[in-house]
Design an enzyme around this catalytic site. Structure first.
Site, PDB file in Angstrom:
ATOM      1  N   ASP A 298       3.867  -8.534  -4.433  1.00  0.00           N
ATOM      2  CA  ASP A 298       3.256  -9.291  -3.351  1.00  0.00           C
ATOM      3  C   ASP A 298       1.897  -9.821  -3.820  1.00  0.00           C
ATOM      4  OD1 ASP A 298       2.614 -10.445  -0.992  1.00  0.00           O
ATOM      5  OD2 ASP A 298       2.620  -8.623   0.213  1.00  0.00           O
ATOM      6  N   GLU A 498      -2.140 -11.410   8.592  1.00  0.00           N
ATOM      7  CA  GLU A 498      -2.496 -10.286   7.714  1.00  0.00           C
ATOM      8  C   GLU A 498      -3.784  -9.588   8.158  1.00  0.00           C
ATOM      9  OE1 GLU A 498      -1.350 -10.499   3.537  1.00  0.00           O
ATOM     10  OE2 GLU A 498      -0.696 -12.542   3.859  1.00  0.00           O
TER      11      GLU A 498
HETATM   12  C1  BGC Z   1       2.068 -11.366   2.058  1.00  0.00           C
HETATM   13  C2  BGC Z   1       3.561 -11.534   1.915  1.00  0.00           C
HETATM   14  C3  BGC Z   1       3.900 -12.941   1.554  1.00  0.00           C
HETATM   15  C4  BGC Z   1       3.119 -13.380   0.333  1.00  0.00           C
HETATM   16  C5  BGC Z   1       3.380 -14.811  -0.065  1.00  0.00           C
HETATM   17  C6  BGC Z   1       1.319 -11.939   0.892  1.00  0.00           C
HETATM   18  O1  BGC Z   1      -0.043 -11.906   1.112  1.00  0.00           O
HETATM   19  O2  BGC Z   1       1.760  -9.998   2.208  1.00  0.00           O
HETATM   20  O3  BGC Z   1       4.214 -11.141   3.105  1.00  0.00           O
HETATM   21  O4  BGC Z   1       5.282 -13.057   1.343  1.00  0.00           O
HETATM   22  O5  BGC Z   1       1.747 -13.225   0.583  1.00  0.00           O
HETATM   23  O6  BGC Z   1       2.821 -15.693   0.820  1.00  0.00           O
HETATM   24  C1  BGC Z   2      -1.950 -17.370   0.842  1.00  0.00           C
HETATM   25  C2  BGC Z   2      -0.962 -16.430   1.467  1.00  0.00           C
HETATM   26  C3  BGC Z   2      -1.237 -15.073   0.974  1.00  0.00           C
HETATM   27  C4  BGC Z   2      -2.683 -14.679   1.165  1.00  0.00           C
HETATM   28  C5  BGC Z   2      -2.949 -13.311   0.618  1.00  0.00           C
HETATM   29  C6  BGC Z   2      -3.364 -16.889   1.069  1.00  0.00           C
HETATM   30  O1  BGC Z   2      -4.273 -17.734   0.452  1.00  0.00           O
HETATM   31  O2  BGC Z   2      -1.779 -18.634   1.388  1.00  0.00           O
HETATM   32  O3  BGC Z   2       0.340 -16.804   1.183  1.00  0.00           O
HETATM   33  O4  BGC Z   2      -0.394 -14.202   1.671  1.00  0.00           O
HETATM   34  O5  BGC Z   2      -3.529 -15.607   0.580  1.00  0.00           O
HETATM   35  O6  BGC Z   2      -4.270 -12.939   0.711  1.00  0.00           O
END
Ligand code: BGC
Ligand code: BGC
Length: 571
Positions: A298, A498
């Site tokens: 991830d 998140e």
């Molecule tokens: C998230 C995932 C996601 C990935 C790609 C991560 O930060 O925890 O759920 O699939 O980013 O966007």
């Molecule tokens: C991305 C996400 C990712 C996240 C993690 C973002 O900049 O667009 O996909 O999950 O960073 O911190």
């Protein structure tokens, strides 16, 4: 905590029957692997983000996969039209299959977070976020939603979605609560298989990963919903039995349904980050359960291991990770992995196993025989994207997911022939109805012109009231001159995703003070009022609940939010 404590007892965990290997595919993999260079193999285990990698670099480094993260889109335009996505898909694919300088070229897979419909793409159908779908408790519906999401993914040239999230959220302060279906493990378990079927098709049938299907990813393995105090990416404080009974339930059914990839969690268990948890990634998942698909990391999660950085982390591969999600760190990682192979820190045996799994995934998905992404779909792709049929299914999901918490004086159903005051910041805000992971990582910026079939709650109310001969007064602040018969106040959380959505308390009175005031004022004026609450989780909103005559929790309904109006009015 010593190494000895970082174990699982596989015998405690249920047996799982995963779909069998295909000897013909294994033989083709043997042949391909005998022709690959070491650099190519290392490239296969790396996934870069489309904002940080060009097609030329994909070719130069033989990368195995590209993803588009929550805020990544072609040309750095969140609203990029479908044509731009498909052109990018073709460009990455063409670069990956260019045989210049290698004996064999390997097609790329392109992943994206289609976590509530193909919500990163302007104009797609956006379904309710998972928490609402869980409240619907309807596994058949879930499979249909997943099937339609897969169809829309093909339109833009994507092969892979990072869904479903099969977390079992246990602390609603967690900013990802809405990405989980339920705090009840049995619902998560019942849904996980069905969403995997909808995305990938059924294993052992011709349709498996066939036309209109995409690769699914069960995430985040495992225990993401159990972190202490609901802190995102934190420590899951659970015994092994609790992991089995609560947090892993979705994996049992997703793996039996043939899910082809599993995403490792940012969280830790037994004090060890999941990206380095060999007992769970290898001993349990791959050895005990015989999972033969791909463990993907991830978003630079490997960089959180002890002594690691985003560009240097041999331990994750050795613990069982097969593909690093290395959005902008891919180039440094490619170099460091090569170095660790030379020094012996990474064994060729482990690298070969990871590569074999990735090639197997690509074979099963038919990618070695597939034409370029734009040629994989016949007819008019636009017909599929955000179509009326898809919006109808989304509307059904919205109606099934809403929860009635209060209906004093039998206020509902409302009479659409009267004068209806509509107030609140959520009434006409598509972004609020969709929440995070919609066009951008944090969500919130939606232009309704991109969504011809979309309805906000207000548009849905208009549709019904107009036909019935009633009148709608839209006053966000709830003030009126002409006295309404009834009021509908739509309020809730602003979009987030998140850790940015983590809360220290579910009772933050500063957020809804204005809504409480409006509801109190309406109550004081003797206007019967329905409150509709848009949120990614249950929150302490007792003052609003008490002030309203009736109350509906609608979660994050998506682009068919107007279907709520079908529920609240009598025909
Ligand atoms: C998230 C995932 C996601 C990935 C790609 C991560 O930060 O925890 O759920 O699939 O980013 O966007
Ligand atoms: C991305 C996400 C990712 C996240 C993690 C973002 O900049 O667009 O996909 O999950 O960073 O911190």
């Amino acid at each position: 905590m010593t190494e000895r404590d970082l174990t699982v007892t596989p015998d405690l965990w249920p047996e799982i029957k995963v779909p069998a290997l295909d000897p013909a595919i294994e033989a083709r993999i043997d042949d391909i692997m005998s022709k690959m260079t070491l650099e190519q193999k290392v490239g296969q285990v790396i996934q870069a983000d489309s904002d940080s990698v060009t097609p030329e670099e994909v070719k130069q480094y033989w990368l195995g996969s590209v993803l588009s993260g929550g805020s990544s889109a072609p040309g750095d335009d969140a609203f990029a039209p479908m044509d731009a996505w498909i052109a990018a898909a073709d460009a990455y694919w063409e670069a990956s299959v260019d045989p210049e300088g290698v004996e064999i070229a390997i097609p790329i897979i392109w992943g994206i977070d289609a976590v509530h419909g193909h919500a990163n793409l302007a104009g797609a159908t956006i379904f309710p976020h998972n928490i609402g779908l869980g409240a619907a408790n309807d596994p058949d519906l879930i499979e249909d939603i997943a099937r339609i999401t897969a169809e829309e993914l093909i339109v833009s040239g994507h092969d892979w979605t990072f869904a479903p999230t099969i977390a079992t959220p246990r602390d609603d302060r967690w900013g990802r609560t809405y990405e989980g279906y339920s705090e009840r493990p049995e619902i998560v378990r019942a849904y996980a298989a069905r969403i995997v079927y909808g995305l990938q098709g059924r294993p052992d049938t011709d349709g498996f990963l066939g036309d209109g299907r995409v690769i699914s990813s069960a995430k985040h393995y495992v225990g993401d919903g159990g972190t202490l105090d609901g802190i995102d990416q934190g420590e899951t404080q659970a015994t092994e039995q609790q992991m089995i009974d609560i947090h892993a339930q979705g994996y049992f059914s997703a793996l039996e349904a043939g899910v082809q990839t599993v995403m490792s969690s940012f969280s830790s268990w037994q004090g060890r980050k999941m990206h380095g948890h060999k007992a769970l990634l290898t001993d349990l998942l791959k050895t005990h359960w015989q999972f033969d698909g791909v463990v993907v990391g991830d978003w630079d999660g490997h960089g959180q291991l002890p002594d690691a950085s985003t560009t240097d982390c041999p331990d994750a591969l050795m613990a069982g990770l097969d593909m690093y999600m290395a959005p902008g760190s891919w180039k440094g990682l490619h170099a460091s992995l090569l170095g660790h192979l030379q020094s012996g820190r990474i064994t060729l045996h482990r690298l070969d196993d990871a590569v074999r799994r990735i090639l197997r995934l690509k074979f099963r998905a038919g990618l070695f025989d597939a034409p370029k992404p734009s040629s994989r779909i016949s007819g008019s792709p636009l017909r599929l994207l955000g179509s009326q049929d898809h919006a109808d299914l989304a509307a059904e999901a919205v109606r099934k997911s809403a929860v009635l918490l209060k209906n004093s004086d039998r206020l509902l159903p409302l009479n659409p022939a009267g004068t209806i005051l509509v107030s609140g910041s959520g009434a006409d805000d598509l972004g609020m109805a969709c929440g995070g992971w919609t066009l951008s990582w944090q969500g919130g910026r939606l232009d309704s012109r991109d969504y011809p079939h979309a309805e906000t709650v207000l548009t849905g109310i208009h549709r019904i009231v107009r036909t019935a001969g009633g009148k709608v007064l839209h006053r966000p602040d709830g003030r009126f001159r002409r006295r309404p018969d009834v009021a509908i106040h739509v309020f809730g959380e602003r979009p987030y995703a998140e850790f940015r959505g983590d809360l220290s308390t579910l009772d933050d009175r500063s957020v809804y003070r204005r809504d409480a005031e409006i509801l109190q004022r309406l109550r004081g004026a003797g206007i019967p009022t329905l409150a509709i609450f848009l949120s990614g989780r249950p929150l302490w909103i007792n003052p609003e609940l008490n002030a309203a005559t009736a109350f509906v929790a609608a979660f994050l309904p998506g682009t068919s939010a107007g279907a709520l109006a079908d529920l609240i009015f009598a025909p």
